[in-house]
Every structure is written in structure tokens, then in C-alpha cells.
Write a protein that holds these residues in place. Sequence first.
Motif, PDB file in Angstrom:
ATOM      1  N   ASP A 147       0.823  -1.216   0.000  1.00  0.00           N
ATOM      2  CA  ASP A 147       0.000   0.000   0.000  1.00  0.00           C
ATOM      3  C   ASP A 147       0.853   1.259   0.000  1.00  0.00           C
ATOM      4  OD1 ASP A 147      -2.435  -1.219  -0.165  1.00  0.00           O
ATOM      5  OD2 ASP A 147      -2.818  -1.223   1.995  1.00  0.00           O
ATOM      6  N   ALA A 148       2.053   1.144   0.585  1.00  0.00           N
ATOM      7  CA  ALA A 148       2.933   2.318   0.658  1.00  0.00           C
ATOM      8  C   ALA A 148       3.807   2.471  -0.584  1.00  0.00           C
ATOM      9  CB  ALA A 148       3.832   2.210   1.897  1.00  0.00           C
ATOM     10  N   GLY A 149       3.658   1.559  -1.537  1.00  0.00           N
ATOM     11  CA  GLY A 149       4.504   1.586  -2.718  1.00  0.00           C
ATOM     12  C   GLY A 149       4.027   2.543  -3.783  1.00  0.00           C
ATOM     13  N   GLY A 150       4.889   2.767  -4.769  1.00  0.00           N
ATOM     14  CA  GLY A 150       4.582   3.688  -5.855  1.00  0.00           C
ATOM     15  C   GLY A 150       3.971   2.992  -7.058  1.00  0.00           C
ATOM     16  N   PRO A 151       3.835   3.712  -8.165  1.00  0.00           N
ATOM     17  CA  PRO A 151       3.193   3.163  -9.370  1.00  0.00           C
ATOM     18  C   PRO A 151       3.953   1.997  -9.986  1.00  0.00           C
ATOM     19  CG  PRO A 151       4.174   5.326  -9.809  1.00  0.00           C
ATOM     20  CD  PRO A 151       4.209   5.130  -8.330  1.00  0.00           C
ATOM     21  N   GLU A 152       5.243   1.887  -9.688  1.00  0.00           N
ATOM     22  CA  GLU A 152       6.017   0.780 -10.251  1.00  0.00           C
ATOM     23  C   GLU A 152       5.530  -0.582  -9.751  1.00  0.00           C
ATOM     24  OE1 GLU A 152       7.882   1.778  -6.359  1.00  0.00           O
ATOM     25  OE2 GLU A 152       7.122   2.921  -8.073  1.00  0.00           O
ATOM     26  N   LEU A 153       4.806  -0.572  -8.629  1.00  0.00           N
ATOM     27  CA  LEU A 153       4.289  -1.830  -8.084  1.00  0.00           C
ATOM     28  C   LEU A 153       2.911  -2.194  -8.624  1.00  0.00           C
ATOM     29  CD1 LEU A 153       5.239  -1.749  -4.270  1.00  0.00           C
ATOM     30  CD2 LEU A 153       6.396  -2.912  -6.148  1.00  0.00           C
ATOM     31  N   ALA A 154       2.333  -1.330  -9.429  1.00  0.00           N
ATOM     32  CA  ALA A 154       0.945  -1.540  -9.865  1.00  0.00           C
ATOM     33  C   ALA A 154       0.698  -2.900 -10.510  1.00  0.00           C
ATOM     34  CB  ALA A 154       0.532  -0.405 -10.809  1.00  0.00           C
ATOM     35  N   PRO A 155       1.546  -3.374 -11.439  1.00  0.00           N
ATOM     36  CA  PRO A 155       1.260  -4.686 -12.035  1.00  0.00           C
ATOM     37  C   PRO A 155       1.307  -5.819 -11.006  1.00  0.00           C
ATOM     38  CG  PRO A 155       2.870  -3.471 -13.337  1.00  0.00           C
ATOM     39  CD  PRO A 155       2.722  -2.733 -12.055  1.00  0.00           C
ATOM     40  N   TYR A 156       2.249  -5.726 -10.059  1.00  0.00           N
ATOM     41  CA  TYR A 156       2.365  -6.776  -9.051  1.00  0.00           C
ATOM     42  C   TYR A 156       1.193  -6.736  -8.073  1.00  0.00           C
ATOM     43  CZ  TYR A 156       7.122  -6.679 -10.873  1.00  0.00           C
ATOM     44  OH  TYR A 156       8.218  -6.700 -11.706  1.00  0.00           O
ATOM     45  N   LYS A 157       0.742  -5.525  -7.735  1.00  0.00           N
ATOM     46  CA  LYS A 157      -0.398  -5.402  -6.827  1.00  0.00           C
ATOM     47  C   LYS A 157      -1.673  -5.934  -7.488  1.00  0.00           C
ATOM     48  CE  LYS A 157      -0.765  -1.486  -4.530  1.00  0.00           C
ATOM     49  NZ  LYS A 157      -0.726  -0.025  -4.252  1.00  0.00           N
ATOM     50  N   ALA A 158      -1.824  -5.682  -8.782  1.00  0.00           N
ATOM     51  CA  ALA A 158      -3.000  -6.200  -9.488  1.00  0.00           C
ATOM     52  C   ALA A 158      -3.008  -7.724  -9.459  1.00  0.00           C
ATOM     53  CB  ALA A 158      -3.010  -5.695 -10.933  1.00  0.00           C
ATOM     54  N   LYS A 159      -1.841  -8.315  -9.722  1.00  0.00           N
ATOM     55  CA  LYS A 159      -1.763  -9.775  -9.697  1.00  0.00           C
ATOM     56  C   LYS A 159      -2.023 -10.324  -8.294  1.00  0.00           C
ATOM     57  CE  LYS A 159       1.912 -11.736 -11.541  1.00  0.00           C
ATOM     58  NZ  LYS A 159       3.298 -12.304 -11.619  1.00  0.00           N
ATOM     59  N   ALA A 160      -1.475  -9.655  -7.278  1.00  0.00           N
ATOM     60  CA  ALA A 160      -1.675 -10.104  -5.903  1.00  0.00           C
ATOM     61  C   ALA A 160      -3.143  -9.984  -5.498  1.00  0.00           C
ATOM     62  CB  ALA A 160      -0.795  -9.297  -4.951  1.00  0.00           C
ATOM     63  N   CYS A 161      -3.808  -8.923  -5.922  1.00  0.00           N
ATOM     64  CA  CYS A 161      -5.242  -8.781  -5.640  1.00  0.00           C
ATOM     65  C   CYS A 161      -6.038  -9.898  -6.313  1.00  0.00           C
ATOM     66  CB  CYS A 161      -5.754  -7.427  -6.122  1.00  0.00           C
ATOM     67  SG  CYS A 161      -5.439  -6.067  -4.978  1.00  0.00           S
ATOM     68  N   LEU A 162      -5.667 -10.227  -7.555  1.00  0.00           N
ATOM     69  CA  LEU A 162      -6.316 -11.334  -8.252  1.00  0.00           C
ATOM     70  C   LEU A 162      -6.130 -12.627  -7.482  1.00  0.00           C
ATOM     71  CD1 LEU A 162      -7.545 -12.911 -10.632  1.00  0.00           C
ATOM     72  CD2 LEU A 162      -5.311 -12.757 -11.773  1.00  0.00           C
ATOM     73  N   GLY A 163      -4.891 -12.911  -7.076  1.00  0.00           N
ATOM     74  CA  GLY A 163      -4.627 -14.138  -6.330  1.00  0.00           C
ATOM     75  C   GLY A 163      -5.340 -14.182  -5.004  1.00  0.00           C
ATOM     76  N   ALA A 164      -5.325 -13.060  -4.268  1.00  0.00           N
ATOM     77  CA  ALA A 164      -6.006 -13.012  -2.972  1.00  0.00           C
ATOM     78  C   ALA A 164      -7.501 -13.244  -3.144  1.00  0.00           C
ATOM     79  CB  ALA A 164      -5.754 -11.669  -2.287  1.00  0.00           C
ATOM     80  N   GLY A 165      -8.073 -12.656  -4.180  1.00  0.00           N
ATOM     81  CA  GLY A 165      -9.490 -12.862  -4.442  1.00  0.00           C
ATOM     82  C   GLY A 165      -9.799 -14.295  -4.789  1.00  0.00           C
ATOM     83  N   MET A 166      -8.949 -14.907  -5.599  1.00  0.00           N
ATOM     84  CA  MET A 166      -9.176 -16.294  -6.001  1.00  0.00           C
ATOM     85  C   MET A 166      -9.089 -17.239  -4.810  1.00  0.00           C
ATOM     86  SD  MET A 166      -9.853 -18.474  -8.317  1.00  0.00           S
ATOM     87  CE  MET A 166      -9.566 -20.160  -8.888  1.00  0.00           C
ATOM     88  N   LEU A 167      -8.080 -17.077  -3.965  1.00  0.00           N
ATOM     89  CA  LEU A 167      -7.917 -17.983  -2.824  1.00  0.00           C
ATOM     90  C   LEU A 167      -9.011 -17.762  -1.786  1.00  0.00           C
ATOM     91  CD1 LEU A 167      -4.022 -18.008  -2.429  1.00  0.00           C
ATOM     92  CD2 LEU A 167      -5.484 -19.697  -3.522  1.00  0.00           C
ATOM     93  N   ALA A 168      -9.477 -16.508  -1.637  1.00  0.00           N
ATOM     94  CA  ALA A 168     -10.619 -16.267  -0.750  1.00  0.00           C
ATOM     95  C   ALA A 168     -11.878 -16.927  -1.309  1.00  0.00           C
ATOM     96  CB  ALA A 168     -10.837 -14.766  -0.574  1.00  0.00           C
ATOM     97  N   PHE A 169     -12.072 -16.836  -2.624  1.00  0.00           N
ATOM     98  CA  PHE A 169     -13.215 -17.485  -3.286  1.00  0.00           C
ATOM     99  C   PHE A 169     -13.192 -18.992  -3.070  1.00  0.00           C
ATOM    100  CE2 PHE A 169     -13.930 -19.738  -7.428  1.00  0.00           C
ATOM    101  CZ  PHE A 169     -15.310 -19.867  -7.317  1.00  0.00           C
ATOM    102  N   LEU A 170     -12.023 -19.605  -3.202  1.00  0.00           N
ATOM    103  CA  LEU A 170     -11.904 -21.047  -3.037  1.00  0.00           C
ATOM    104  C   LEU A 170     -12.249 -21.491  -1.615  1.00  0.00           C
ATOM    105  CD1 LEU A 170      -8.650 -21.582  -5.098  1.00  0.00           C
ATOM    106  CD2 LEU A 170     -10.911 -22.472  -5.683  1.00  0.00           C
ATOM    107  N   GLN A 171     -12.098 -20.583  -0.645  1.00  0.00           N
ATOM    108  CA  GLN A 171     -12.476 -20.882   0.739  1.00  0.00           C
ATOM    109  C   GLN A 171     -13.864 -20.345   1.071  1.00  0.00           C
ATOM    110  OE1 GLN A 171      -8.776 -20.531   3.508  1.00  0.00           O
ATOM    111  NE2 GLN A 171      -8.340 -19.209   1.753  1.00  0.00           N
ATOM    112  N   CYS A 172     -14.610 -19.966  -0.008  1.00  0.00           N
ATOM    113  CA  CYS A 172     -16.009 -19.537   0.117  1.00  0.00           C
ATOM    114  C   CYS A 172     -16.165 -18.249   0.919  1.00  0.00           C
ATOM    115  CB  CYS A 172     -16.872 -20.655   0.709  1.00  0.00           C
ATOM    116  SG  CYS A 172     -16.774 -22.191  -0.225  1.00  0.00           S
ATOM    117  N   GLU A 173     -15.144 -17.421   0.940  1.00  0.00           N
ATOM    118  CA  GLU A 173     -15.238 -16.094   1.538  1.00  0.00           C
ATOM    119  C   GLU A 173     -15.608 -15.131   0.415  1.00  0.00           C
ATOM    120  OE1 GLU A 173     -15.079 -15.535   4.638  1.00  0.00           O
ATOM    121  OE2 GLU A 173     -14.217 -17.388   5.423  1.00  0.00           O
TER     122      GLU A 173
END
Length: 835
Positions: free
Chosen positions: A531-557
Motif C-alpha cells: 500500500d505504501a509503494g509507488g506506481p512501479e508496483l501496480a502490475p504486481y499489486k494487481a496480480k496479488a489482488c487477483l490471487g487473494a481474491g481467487m484464494l478467498a473465493f476457493l475458501q467460500c469467503e
Amino acid sequence: MGRPLPSDGSRRGSDDAQGTGFGDLLRRHRRDAGLSQEKLAELAGLSVDAIAALERGRRRAPRPHTLRLLGDALRLGAPDRAQLTAAARRDADTTRSVLRLPPVAPNELIGRSQEVEEAARLISERATRLLTLSGPAGVGKTRLALAVASQVAHRFEDGVCWVPLAPVLEPAAVTPAIATAIGLHPLDGARLTEEIAEQIGRRSLLLVLDNCVHVLAGATGVVSTLLEYCPNLTVLATSRELMRVPGESVYVVPPLALPTDDEDSASSPAVRLFVDRATARGCPPTGQLDQVARVVSRLEGIPLAIELAAARTNVLTVEELAAELDSSFAILGGGSSTGGSRQESLFGAIGWSHALLTPSERDLFARLSIFAGGWSLNAAAAVLSGRLVPGPLERATALDLTSRLVDKSLIRVSRDRGIARYDMLAVIREFAAGQLTVAGTDEETARNHAGFYIALAEEAESHLRGPNQGDWLDRLDGELDNLRAAMAWAFRTEAMTEAVRLAGGLWLFCYLRGHYAEGGEWLERALKLADAGGPELAPYKAKACLGAGMLAFLQCEYDAATTRLESALAQYKALDDTAGTALVMQRLGGVARERGDYVTAENLHCQSYDLFESLGDRSGMSWAHNQLGFVAWLRGDLEIAARRCKRARDSFRVLGDGEGLAWSLISLGTIAQYGGELAEAEELLQESLALSQRLGYREGVAWSLNQLGIVERRRGLTERAVHFLDESLAEHRDLGDRWRSASVLEELATVAQQRNRTEYAAFLLGAADGIREVIGAPVPEIEKADLQGTKQAIEQALDRRAFRAAWSAGRAAPLAAVADGYPGPSASPDRSTRL
């Protein structure tokens, strides 16, 4: 599963009985005795539900006391009792979780017969629940624990489980390590100890915790709890420091006996060990036993020190070894100042071996301590050079230095499938880590280590859907300890870029191998840092959000999943990343699908398909077809579903996507079974099961077993149906997939109702309804007809009061307890309430 009883109820021959399941054999003996379940329960002093559960196979592995009660009540002779006991053991063997077994010792254990017998005697005494093998580092605690575990294994009906704690870096990681070793894949870290206790239950098990001292704070708490709640559990631990848990027994492992003036040196265990190890190096110390006795005496009989000294016989004579030790014992002061002379002797032996290294060897030796669970030559070269992709010169240097350290027995080499891998004994790694700290290169080395494994994770990610998927999954599995260490370093140093890149690069691996909870925690922590990072982290943050969403979905959250996925969608759109946008839409479609919103799910999958088509992404298009087919069969449109999934299957075969192929086969098998084509359904589902098992793809395994159970139920083969469904429920529960757990429970209820276990069927329906209410997911449209038929049949067979009591008991039962069987109306929490 046992064979069906003969129609006349007569007893089969002994050969037939040997292959019969425990439940069938118990039922046969009961009928031969002319007893009802109620009468047998009365005579044996057990509940009627206990007898029913044992006969049905819902409760397995009865205790020896229960077997004796049943044998007495049935008036069985010795041969029949033996058959009943053997059947119980066979059934237990097929149902117990897969334990991590003790490793095979690399060579003969010398001079420890008395210690093995004494420690084994202590474990065999009922009063000993926890035995700690204590003593200085290098005295041979692990080797002794291996021998003792082998000696007493026959006393533990449910086996021996080995938990290596050397790779564990933090006390908090002890409990997950134990969970993994007993075959448990936890959902909620907050109650993980309780889940382990539930998994072990009343099983007769020996749990061996090896190398506890550096994580003692984590080990003592979980051991204390497990001993309290698992009455037949025994713990064997190795540690230089006592656990100080109530009831702990301690066996101090002594050094090997040294030669005395009035005995032949050859009979001394310490001398025998040196001779054996030197001979194995091709340098037998013939005629030099007096000098060998001098060496082992100076090393105070510590096995590791003796082995290190014996390894030097490839470059020094025994006389030279003895002289070197005589002149350099001043370095013993480099050990612990509080650990006693034996501790100092061990560090003196290691320090002496270290002192013989060249500067370049010392540098690599220290840096290699950063690895957890072993390393490859490429990894060593990367850590040494600081380059993520070492060149030929770096690899050659690392190879040369590694070869020298192997020759000096400071690191070990193993070979598997044509690949060499290296590791260190835990105590040597500890010494090397101290040298790394002294050199002041620990942070630099840790950063190099993390960089290598970030690159590995990102390289692997591109191969996890393709023809080499299985190989890359296995490779990441083999590096899991190192990946965890790199992740721990990133969090400890708040290295936001490394944390978000590594967590994002591993989410697909965590999904395929069932590490939902751990991967989700990594992603959430990494995103918080980023969250404290700059725009250079944007692609990695997008991927991490995708992964976090997917793993939460798999646990029915679902709410958490939606939040993360919508964030990822916004980020990918801002980045103008069409592929990422399409992938997030696919995942959002999955959330809508499980929530029963099929229109939204279909729209999202169609949009995803259009985006993948615009990119010419055949894999993405194939997945969109498969997801659209999935939605179609869930809502009951089997013709459209079959057309979509066949198209996906054919494409996945061409692409070599094992996960995609498994999913399309599952969908086609499900479509066939709902269409009444049971033979075709079985063929497709067995293919998907074999493929998923080969890949280690646990979700595919769980779904295949689920649908195979329905096929067998439709055929009227309820015993086989229960077997498949029970296995499926265990997999889904361990993964954290409550959506499918609810569906499996409903199918088990249908089987129970067909077998006249009506009250138990109501209990299972209540449990499924409770899960669905918690996660907010309705019954899939395609499953509603079967469920409604089951519920109506139950309501017609039970009076309202009994139905409500069983239903409420199911809703109140935690999922972990449901598989143990319905406790019966007398144990129902609603028995005395408003009904």
C-alpha cells in the motif's frame, strides 16, 4: 468395502472372511448369533448408534476394548475374534490420513543398542506420554530417535509420524509443520492446534518431533494441548533443551563409549564408528587403532565430531588428524560458553573443520546456511554471485566449491530423477549461519536468496498451465521451505516489492496444490505492505489482488473475494492489461456462479471470452468455454453444457493443460451422470481422477470423487457411493471448500435415506443447510430435484419432532465433526428444548 452377505445369511469360509470389511463381518456375526443391533448393543454395553455406525463403516478403527466387548457379546471363538480384529485394522489402514514417515537412515547406527533399548522401554511404559531425547548438539539424538521409532512402531496401531523441525524458522510455524506431517491441510490458523487434536483423536500414534530447540516456544504449547486431548498419543522429541511440559520424561543421550586402558580399542563404539566411516571413504585405518582411540577420545565421543574427523582421512593420515587435534583444541572456545564441555567439543570439531577451508570455501559454506530444506547448484551459484541467472563462470565456481564441501562432509548430496540436490545437517547449518552473521553478509545473502526464489516463482508461473505443469508443480513443492524462508525475510525486512512479487507469483501454485489458507495470508500481508509503494508496483499489486481474491473465493469467503477481485479489475483496466482484465472477469464469474447468480456469471464469462479472443489467447478462450459449460450444467442446461465442455476438452488436450483437461472431464462426466449415461460418466470421471492425482491437483481429485459417488448411488451401489463421497468430503473439507462440502453432505444424506438411516440423513441435511447459510450459497439448480426428493422422503418417514431434532443437531455440528456420524437423538442439543 466388504462383499455382500450371501442371501441365506450363512457364514463364508475363512479365506472369504479375510477380505471382508469390518462392518460386513460384524453384521454377519450378529445375524449368525440371531441378535438385533439393539440386543447386541445391550450385551456389549454400547449404544445402538455405535453398532450401526460400525456396521455401516461410518466409524472405523474401533479400539481394542470395543473389539473385546463385541467378541464377548457375540461369544466368538479365537479364530473369529482374530478375523474381526484383522478386518478392523485393514479398514483403519485404508482410512487413516497419510502420515509423513520417518526417513531411512543413511548408514548403520553403531554402538547404540543399549540406548535404543532403554529409550524404547520408556516409550513402551504407559506412564510415558512425552519422551525427550536430550543432550548436546551432534550427540546423535536424531539417529537415536529413528532407531527407537523403528523399535516401537509395532506398538502403535496407527503408525509413526515424523515431523522434521530443522527447516522451521519460527515458533509459530511448528503447528503448521505438524499439521502437514499428519496429512492435515488447515483452514483457520487460529484453531489449528484444535484441528490437529481432532485429526488425531483417539488414534494410537507416535509423533516424533525432531530438532525442537530453536522453536521450543512453539513446540511446547502444541505438545501440551495434544497430550491433553489425544489419550493414545505418544510424543518423542529431540532437543538440547527440555520442553518442561507436565508429564515429560527425559532421556539424556550420552556420547559414545570411549576406549579404556583395560579393553581392546576395536570394541569401543566410538572407535568402531570412526573405522566404519573412514572405511566408507575408502581409507580404512588398518593398524592404526591406537591413533583412532586418541582421536575419538579428544573428540569426547560425540558422533558428529567423529564423523567429521573420519571424513578428513581422504587428505590426512590418522596420525596427522590426532596431531592436528592436539595442536588446535584452543578453537573449542568458539562454541557456546554456557552449554558445557560437550557443547564446546562439538563446536570445536565443526570449527576445526571450518578452519581447514579456504576463504572461498568458507564464504560459500556460510552463505549456504541461508537455505531451508536443501538447494540446487543454480541456487548456490545465485546466492554466491548475487546474479539471478548465474553464468557459466559462476556455475563452474559454485560447482567446484560445492564439490570440495561435499568431500569434507560439510554438505550432503542426494540424487533424484537425474538432478543433484544438496543440504546440511541441522547443527552444521547452525554453525554456518553463525559464520554468516560474523562475516556481516547475512542480509546480503538473504536478499540474494529471496531474489533467486522470486525469479523461480515467476518463471514457474508461466509453466503452471501447459504441458510441463506437473514438473513445475513438483519443483515448487521441492522448494517450498525455501519459498517460505524468502517470504519470511521479505515480511521481516518489510521488503514490499519482493513480498508482493513473490506472493503474487505463487498464488496459482497455492491454488493447484491446495495451500489456500497459507497463500491467502501471504497475499494479504504483501498487499498491506505494498500500500505504501509507488506506481512501479501496480502490475504486481494487481496480480496479488487477483490471487487473494481467487484464494478467498476457493475458501467460500465471497465478500472478501469480491472486494479483492473488483480491486484487481480496476487496476488491470487502469494498466490497460486486457489479459489481466479477462482473467479477473473469469474469477468474478466463478463467485457469481457459486452464489447462484447464473445470469451474471454467464455475462462475465462471455465478456472474458471476447477479451481473450481479441488477444488470440487460445488458453483463455478454452477456459471461458469450460466456465460457460460449468454454469450451464449447474443451471440444468445439459445440451449447451456438453457442447461448451467438449470444445474446451479438445482444446486443452492440444494445449497440454492438465488442470483444464481435468476440469472439462469432470464437467462432461457430471453432464453424463445427470443425463443417465452412467457408464460414460464413470469413464470420464475416472480419467479426471487419475489425471488430477498425477498432477497433485487436489480440487480436481475432490470433485471427481464427488461425482463418482453420485454415479454409484444412482446404480444402487451405496457402499461404493459412501466410499467415494467420504473421500470427497475429506478433501473438500481440508481444502476449505464449504460450497462443495455442503453438496457432498446432501448426497450422503440421499444415500443414508436409501439405506433407511433416515434420522442420520436428516442430520446431514441440517449440516449442509447450516453451511450454506453461513457462506450464503444456495443449492445449485441441477441438484435441487434430488435434494427435494430426499427431504420429502425423510419428512414422510420421521415424525416432526424427530426430524427437527436431527436437523438441528446437524446445523449445530461443526463440519469437522460431521464425518464422525450422527450421535443420535439422546445427544442432540435440541432434545430438551422447544420440541
